[in-house]
Design a protein around this motif. Structure first.
Motif, PDB file in Angstrom:
ATOM      1  N   ASN A 138       0.834  -1.210   0.000  1.00 41.32           N
ATOM      2  CA  ASN A 138       0.000   0.000   0.000  1.00 41.32           C
ATOM      3  C   ASN A 138       0.868   1.259   0.000  1.00 41.32           C
ATOM      4  O   ASN A 138       0.578   2.240  -0.691  1.00 41.32           O
ATOM      5  CB  ASN A 138      -0.933  -0.002   1.204  1.00 41.32           C
ATOM      6  N   ILE A 139       1.923   1.239   0.801  1.00 42.52           N
ATOM      7  CA  ILE A 139       2.821   2.391   0.841  1.00 42.52           C
ATOM      8  C   ILE A 139       3.560   2.539  -0.488  1.00 42.52           C
ATOM      9  O   ILE A 139       3.720   3.645  -1.013  1.00 42.52           O
ATOM     10  CB  ILE A 139       3.809   2.249   2.012  1.00 42.52           C
ATOM     11  N   THR A 140       3.987   1.437  -1.029  1.00 43.38           N
ATOM     12  CA  THR A 140       4.698   1.482  -2.304  1.00 43.38           C
ATOM     13  C   THR A 140       3.815   2.018  -3.422  1.00 43.38           C
ATOM     14  O   THR A 140       4.250   2.803  -4.269  1.00 43.38           O
ATOM     15  CB  THR A 140       5.211   0.087  -2.662  1.00 43.38           C
ATOM     16  N   ALA A 141       2.543   1.608  -3.442  1.00 48.33           N
ATOM     17  CA  ALA A 141       1.630   2.043  -4.498  1.00 48.33           C
ATOM     18  C   ALA A 141       1.340   3.535  -4.421  1.00 48.33           C
ATOM     19  O   ALA A 141       1.149   4.197  -5.447  1.00 48.33           O
ATOM     20  CB  ALA A 141       0.337   1.237  -4.423  1.00 48.33           C
ATOM     21  N   ASN A 142       1.282   4.085  -3.195  1.00 46.48           N
ATOM     22  CA  ASN A 142       0.965   5.506  -3.014  1.00 46.48           C
ATOM     23  C   ASN A 142       2.200   6.325  -2.672  1.00 46.48           C
ATOM     24  O   ASN A 142       2.102   7.381  -2.033  1.00 46.48           O
ATOM     25  CB  ASN A 142      -0.084   5.670  -1.910  1.00 46.48           C
ATOM     26  N   ALA A 143       3.365   5.827  -3.061  1.00 42.92           N
ATOM     27  CA  ALA A 143       4.612   6.513  -2.699  1.00 42.92           C
ATOM     28  C   ALA A 143       4.650   7.928  -3.263  1.00 42.92           C
ATOM     29  O   ALA A 143       5.081   8.878  -2.597  1.00 42.92           O
ATOM     30  CB  ALA A 143       5.811   5.698  -3.199  1.00 42.92           C
ATOM     31  N   MET A 144       4.175   8.103  -4.492  1.00 41.90           N
ATOM     32  CA  MET A 144       4.253   9.421  -5.114  1.00 41.90           C
ATOM     33  C   MET A 144       3.323  10.422  -4.440  1.00 41.90           C
ATOM     34  O   MET A 144       3.689  11.582  -4.213  1.00 41.90           O
ATOM     35  CB  MET A 144       3.926   9.312  -6.601  1.00 41.90           C
ATOM     36  N   LEU A 145       2.120   9.999  -4.051  1.00 48.37           N
ATOM     37  CA  LEU A 145       1.195  10.896  -3.365  1.00 48.37           C
ATOM     38  C   LEU A 145       1.723  11.274  -1.992  1.00 48.37           C
ATOM     39  O   LEU A 145       1.630  12.435  -1.569  1.00 48.37           O
ATOM     40  CB  LEU A 145      -0.182  10.234  -3.247  1.00 48.37           C
ATOM     41  N   ILE A 146       2.282  10.306  -1.269  1.00 48.49           N
ATOM     42  CA  ILE A 146       2.837  10.584   0.059  1.00 48.49           C
ATOM     43  C   ILE A 146       4.014  11.550  -0.058  1.00 48.49           C
ATOM     44  O   ILE A 146       4.143  12.501   0.728  1.00 48.49           O
ATOM     45  CB  ILE A 146       3.266   9.276   0.735  1.00 48.49           C
ATOM     46  N   THR A 147       4.857  11.312  -1.033  1.00 46.27           N
ATOM     47  CA  THR A 147       6.009  12.192  -1.222  1.00 46.27           C
ATOM     48  C   THR A 147       5.578  13.610  -1.549  1.00 46.27           C
ATOM     49  O   THR A 147       6.108  14.586  -0.996  1.00 46.27           O
ATOM     50  CB  THR A 147       6.894  11.638  -2.356  1.00 46.27           C
ATOM     51  N   THR A 148       4.611  13.758  -2.443  1.00 48.53           N
ATOM     52  CA  THR A 148       4.138  15.097  -2.823  1.00 48.53           C
ATOM     53  C   THR A 148       3.525  15.833  -1.641  1.00 48.53           C
ATOM     54  O   THR A 148       3.784  17.031  -1.429  1.00 48.53           O
ATOM     55  CB  THR A 148       3.112  14.977  -3.952  1.00 48.53           C
ATOM     56  N   ALA A 149       2.705  15.147  -0.837  1.00 53.81           N
ATOM     57  CA  ALA A 149       2.027  15.791   0.292  1.00 53.81           C
ATOM     58  C   ALA A 149       3.019  16.239   1.355  1.00 53.81           C
ATOM     59  O   ALA A 149       2.961  17.369   1.859  1.00 53.81           O
ATOM     60  CB  ALA A 149       0.986  14.847   0.876  1.00 53.81           C
ATOM     61  N   THR A 150       3.942  15.364   1.745  1.00 52.14           N
ATOM     62  CA  THR A 150       4.912  15.729   2.784  1.00 52.14           C
ATOM     63  C   THR A 150       5.858  16.824   2.312  1.00 52.14           C
ATOM     64  O   THR A 150       6.206  17.734   3.084  1.00 52.14           O
ATOM     65  CB  THR A 150       5.708  14.496   3.218  1.00 52.14           C
ATOM     66  N   ALA A 151       6.277  16.760   1.054  1.00 54.42           N
ATOM     67  CA  ALA A 151       7.159  17.807   0.527  1.00 54.42           C
ATOM     68  C   ALA A 151       6.447  19.157   0.487  1.00 54.42           C
ATOM     69  O   ALA A 151       7.051  20.201   0.775  1.00 54.42           O
ATOM     70  CB  ALA A 151       7.648  17.432  -0.865  1.00 54.42           C
ATOM     71  N   ALA A 152       5.168  19.152   0.153  1.00 53.88           N
ATOM     72  CA  ALA A 152       4.403  20.410   0.140  1.00 53.88           C
ATOM     73  C   ALA A 152       4.283  20.992   1.538  1.00 53.88           C
ATOM     74  O   ALA A 152       4.363  22.214   1.729  1.00 53.88           O
ATOM     75  CB  ALA A 152       3.022  20.163  -0.463  1.00 53.88           C
ATOM     76  N   PHE A 153       4.111  20.136   2.536  1.00 45.54           N
ATOM     77  CA  PHE A 153       4.013  20.632   3.912  1.00 45.54           C
ATOM     78  C   PHE A 153       5.348  21.221   4.374  1.00 45.54           C
ATOM     79  O   PHE A 153       5.378  22.270   5.030  1.00 45.54           O
ATOM     80  CB  PHE A 153       3.590  19.487   4.836  1.00 45.54           C
TER      81      PHE A 153
END
Length: 983
Positions: free
Chosen positions: A535-550
């Protein structure tokens, strides 16, 4: 001798001196109820900031009468602490200093205060000291006499309302060119017939708008009056005997002008030894402020009325009472709320269109073929690794269906409505600015700002002090006064060079922060890609984008404080002549820094991310890392996430900080007041006095409104520049502004001390910035649609390659092939997927083999489709920009900046103002001659009665005090009571 006893002895001496002056004033007021003496001493020069008044103390402390009437009496009955102890003179300003601070009871501090206050008295200000035993806080009340107000109203060239004229004159001013058209045969009957229909429709529309306008019983519509620049030589034009002729905002503005220019040292070696701002910085005084009109929780004053009817959240549906806001806070603050209200109301239309576009995207999501192909598994292929680390923890191959959520989210913001909404917002930005120019023209005319020239502003005290050593002078073409000439090579050029250098350095720091965030995203994406959780691997790009934006948001908020201080210091070094020039220069610097700070990461995602990555086996590297790739649905969804987090997060955090910080500072000030009051009972006069209550509030800085404008203009950039990627941006901006408008009003009304009223012509350089953002938005939205979204590739595929002109097979069309045997040794993947021979990646490149399975000599080269689509992208940008630019030029040409009726009204008012002045000059001249002849017994004096230029020889002469009369038949009675709805 103890220093504290010495300080108390000084205060008692000052109080005794002021008390004797007050007694003499009251005795003089009892002797006469009319003005005595003529105060015609003008201010010869303002360059040195000093003026020695020749009027004796007994004369300049006189009041108009010993008994209050009208509004002043109501104000005194509401709160007597708004007046001096005699109950006649109103407090115009308050100075505070704290005896508990050791440096404030030194001989140097006493000397500075004594010299400063002595210079204020010489200038004509009346001072009263609050003597409360056992209290460390010392309050000094200031009052400007009528003579001081008249003198400085002339110096500041204030436009004051003239005496009321007959209603026929006002009706004549309201007449337009329709008067000529009605003379055409048959036009009068047609006009009357159509006017009835228009009146019925208008009355119905007005009844609906009455539910949104301010309550007319609480806020009566103010009638517009003729005005002219005040001059003591033409006082007969003005109703100077009216006790409300000089309003509280005008009085505080005049006193503030004096306070900023009085010296506190007798030596002239210190060029900056003047002004209340310097004394506040050194801590000699703790505060200087005008008073609010009583408590905001007790009815009977304008402050309380504004709190209940303007700042209340249950009044969100009503327009703002801008005329009354202007009367209380001045033009500058009222103009900000007028602009914010207008901007918020125009956002309503953009929000509705954006919401409809999003709803259409959401409802049509189940019919989207590409996302259905990915999520259903009908088209599922093995994708190449997103990182190239080898070993036990290397990135593995992955399947396309893992990006199901990403593909569905991408469709919500990347579909056919994107182009429509981008075009709509481009037109909206132009219409917003054009309609604001018309609306602001009506406001500036209503508030009498049309004749304001920034050259009439007096130079800033800091400007004169910095140039005191300059001997070269020049005459100001407007004010006809000598002003120092700023040396270019010695002062201007080094300051400009320093500003450019530091700004470039700060911009580089902001870009370095963006690069750091990019490296963080690359590292985090690689780390999540090798995670064991699917699950984490599949959504890696969304997680990366959200945390980087914060993280980017936190950096933005941190740099904001640094940029503000540096920009303020740089602006001081440039020596702007006036306060308006100072604010414009500060605005440009600060917005440039904030533009880079807020938008750099967004521009990177929109125009650079995933554009120059290379291909498997030959990636382009950045600091040894592979560049970031966009997801299967493109980079638009990541751009949307970045926009949403920065925009919404910044607005929410700013709103909280704007309300929490003033409340915390107010709490600290309250503790300071309680400490300074000592053991006095809280029900005593010292605690209940308005000057003590206002001291507990937070000071309103001179640049406080700058932060409010900056926040809204940055939001405007999010709404216009990148709106193609986030159609819900206008809706979030609308929701924020509805609360922001009322919270800002409550904050300034209840948590801050009353600001000094300032006069401005418009919103200044902010309009230029808004205009540039509108033009930039056309280019950015066109580029986002063409290069960031998949609109052009989808369009080309459906028109050229799809057999049934649908998106069936589009996903396969966008993916290229790569032979895993072509990985070099350091990139070879050693996991359990060694059997994978071919993987796919998102690009338009030649496959490694031909159709007959022979090796392709042009393998991994860009295909002809890529260049075809690139040409289509560039063509779209060219057509989009030129069409939108052409339409916007037509809109600007069709819509005039000033309504025709308003321009006619302005010219007519200028004409009638001149007629009024001429008539009064005739009355004055003939009255003088008639008085002289009457003194000699000349019976012909009655023949010299003034006659209006509009009267005929057969009309009776009526000298009843009306300025002039006009025949009803010579002027159609067209109502001029046109009301500007206060948005």
């Amino acid at each position: 001798m103890d220093r504290g006893d010495s300080r108390k002895g000084y205060v008692r001496a000052k109080n005794d001196q002021t008390g004797s002056v007050r007694k003499r004033s009251i005795e003089l007021e009892r002797m006469t109820n009319r003005r005595e003496g003529q105060y015609n001493t003008a201010l010869d020069s303002m360059e040195d900031g000093t003026h020695e008044s020749l009027v004796s103390e007994e004369k300049f402390i006189q009041s108009n009468s010993t008994k209050l009437t009208g509004a002043k009496k109501e104000l005194y009955d509401h709160n007597p602490t708004l007046f001096f102890e005699d109950g006649v003179r109103k407090i115009d300003f308050v100075l505070v200093w704290d005896e508990s601070i050791p440096s404030n009871i030194s001989e140097l501090a006493d000397s500075k205060r004594e010299i400063f206050e002595s210079n204020l008295e010489k200038e004509g200000l009346q001072i009263e000291y609050v003597d409360t035993p056992g209290v460390a806080l010392h309050f000094i009340k200031l009052h400007a006499s009528d003579e001081v107000l008249r003198r400085y109203a002339e110096i500041l060239k204030l436009r004051m309302p003239m005496k009321k004229v007959e209603q026929d004159v006002i009706n004549c001013v309201g007449s337009t060119s329709m008067e000529f058209l009605l003379k055409i045969p048959g036009m009068l009957q047609f006009h009357n017939a159509t006017n009835e229909i228009v009146s019925e429709v208008k009355s119905s529309f007005d009844r609906i708008l009455d539910n949104f306008r301010p309550d007319p019983l609480l806020f009566p519509v103010k009638s517009q009056r003729f005005s002219a620049v005040y001059s003591r030589d033409k006082e007969y034009l003005f109703n100077v005997d009216d006790e409300n002729f000089f309003t509280s905002s005008i009085r505080s503005r005049i006193v503030d002008f004096i306070l900023k220019r009085k010296r506190f040292k007798e030596e002239i070696d210190d060029e900056f030894a003047f002004g209340i701002e310097r004394l506040l910085t050194e801590g000699i005084y703790a505060a200087a402020y005008p008073l609010h009109d009583g408590s905001d929780h007790v009815e009977g004053n304008l402050r309380s009325l504004l709190r209940t009817e303007w700042t209340a959240l249950n009044k969100l549906h009503r327009y703002q009472p801008l005329d009354y806001v202007k009367d209380y806070f001045g033009v500058k603050i009222a103009l900000y709320f007028a602009w914010l209200g207008f901007y918020t109301h125009t956002l309503l239309f953009a929000s509705i269109v954006g919401l409809l576009c999003f709803l259409f995207s959401f409802l049509s999501l189940p019919t989207n073929i590409p996302s259905n192909d990915i999520c259903s598994g009908r088209f599922n292929v093995v994708m190449c690794p997103i990182c190239d680390y080898s070993g036990d923890n290397s990135c593995d191959f992955w399947y396309l269906f893992e990006t199901c959520l990403h593909s569905r989210a991408a469709y919500l913001f990347d579909n056919g409505t994107t182009v429509f909404f981008a075009v709509f917002m481009s037109f909206w930005a132009v219409l917003f600015l054009e309609m604001w120019k018309r609306y602001s023209a009506e406001i500036t005319h209503r508030w009498d700002l049309t004749g304001f020239d920034h050259q009439e502003e007096h130079p800033r005290p800091q400007y004169l002090a910095r140039l005191a050593h300059v001997t070269a002078k020049r005459v100001n073409v407007v004010t006809q006064t000598l002003e120092p000439r700023v040396p270019f090579w010695r002062i201007k050029f080094p300051a400009a060079l320093l500003s450019i250098s530091l700004i470039l350095l700060l911009v580089s720091m902001a870009m370095a922060t963006v690069i750091g965030v990019i490296l963080y995203r690359m590292s985090l994406l690689a780390s999540l890609s090798i995670h064991n959780d699917q699950n984490i691997t599949a959504n890696a790009m969304l997680i990366t984008t959200a945390t980087a934006a914060f993280i980017n948001l936190c950096c933005i908020l941190l740099f904001n404080r640094v940029y503000e201080r540096i920009a303020l210091w740089l602006t001081e070094q440039e020596l702007p002549r006036t306060q308006s020039e100072f604010e414009d220069s500060l605005t440009l610097k600060m917005y440039l820094l904030q533009f880079v700070n807020h938008y750099a990461s967004i521009f990177y995602i929109a125009f650079f991310k995933g554009k120059f990555i290379g291909y498997p086996g030959k990636y382009n590297r950045f600091f040894g890392f592979r560049q970031e790739e966009c997801g299967t649905g493109g980079c638009l969804v990541e751009l949307c996430i970045q926009l949403a987090i920065i925009m919404v997060g910044k607005q929410a955090m700013n709103t909280c900080m704007e309300m929490v910080l003033p409340m915390v500072f107010k709490w600290f000030n309250k503790i300071r007041v309680q400490t300074g009051m000592g053991k006095q009972p809280k029900e005593s006069q010292a605690y209940r006095a308005q000057w003590a209550k206002d001291y507990q509030l937070v000071a309103w800085g001179s640049e406080a409104l700058f932060a409010e404008y900056l926040e809204m203009v940055l939001q405007y950039g999010f709404v216009t520049i990148f709106v193609a990627a986030f159609p819900l941006a206008p809706l979030f901006a609308l929701l924020n502004n509805v609360l922001e408008m009322r919270l800002d009003a409550r904050k300034i009304l209840t948590l801050h001390r009353r600001p000094v009223a300032q006069r401005v012509k418009d919103i200044g350089v902010w309009y230029t910035i808004l205009d540039c953002l509108g033009k930039l938005s056309v280019a950015t939205n066109g580029l986002i649609i063409a290069f960031t979204s998949d609109f052009i590739p989808r369009l080309i595929y459906t028109l050229k390659y799809s057999p049934d002109h649908t998106l069936d097979g589009y996903v396969n069309y966008t993916l290229s092939y790569f032979n895993t045997a072509h990985f070099n040794h350091t990139q070879q993947v050693f996991n359990a997927t060694d059997s994978v021979e071919v993987c796919r990646y998102r690009d338009l490149r030649e496959p490694p083999w031909l159709r007959n399975n022979e090796p392709n000599p042009n393998k991994y080269e860009l295909t002809a489709d890529f260049w075809y689509i690139l040409a289509a992208r560039l063509t779209f940008v060219l057509v989009f920009q030129n069409v939108v630019a052409l339409v916007t030029m037509v809109i600007r040409w069709i819509i005039p900046d000033v309504p025709r009726k308003l321009s006619e009204r302005i010219r007519q008012e200028a004409y009638f103002t001149n007629e009024i002045i001429i008539k009064q000059e005739m009355i004055r001249a003939r009255g003088s001659v008639r008085g002289a002849q009457a003194a000699r017994g000349d019976s012909t004096a009655r023949l010299l009665r003034p006659r209006s230029c509009f009267e005929t020889q057969n009309q009776p002469i009526n000298d009843d005090g009306v300025l002039f009369k006009r025949s009803k038949s010579s002027c159609p009675r067209i109502s001029s009571s046109k009301k500007v709805d206060a948005v």
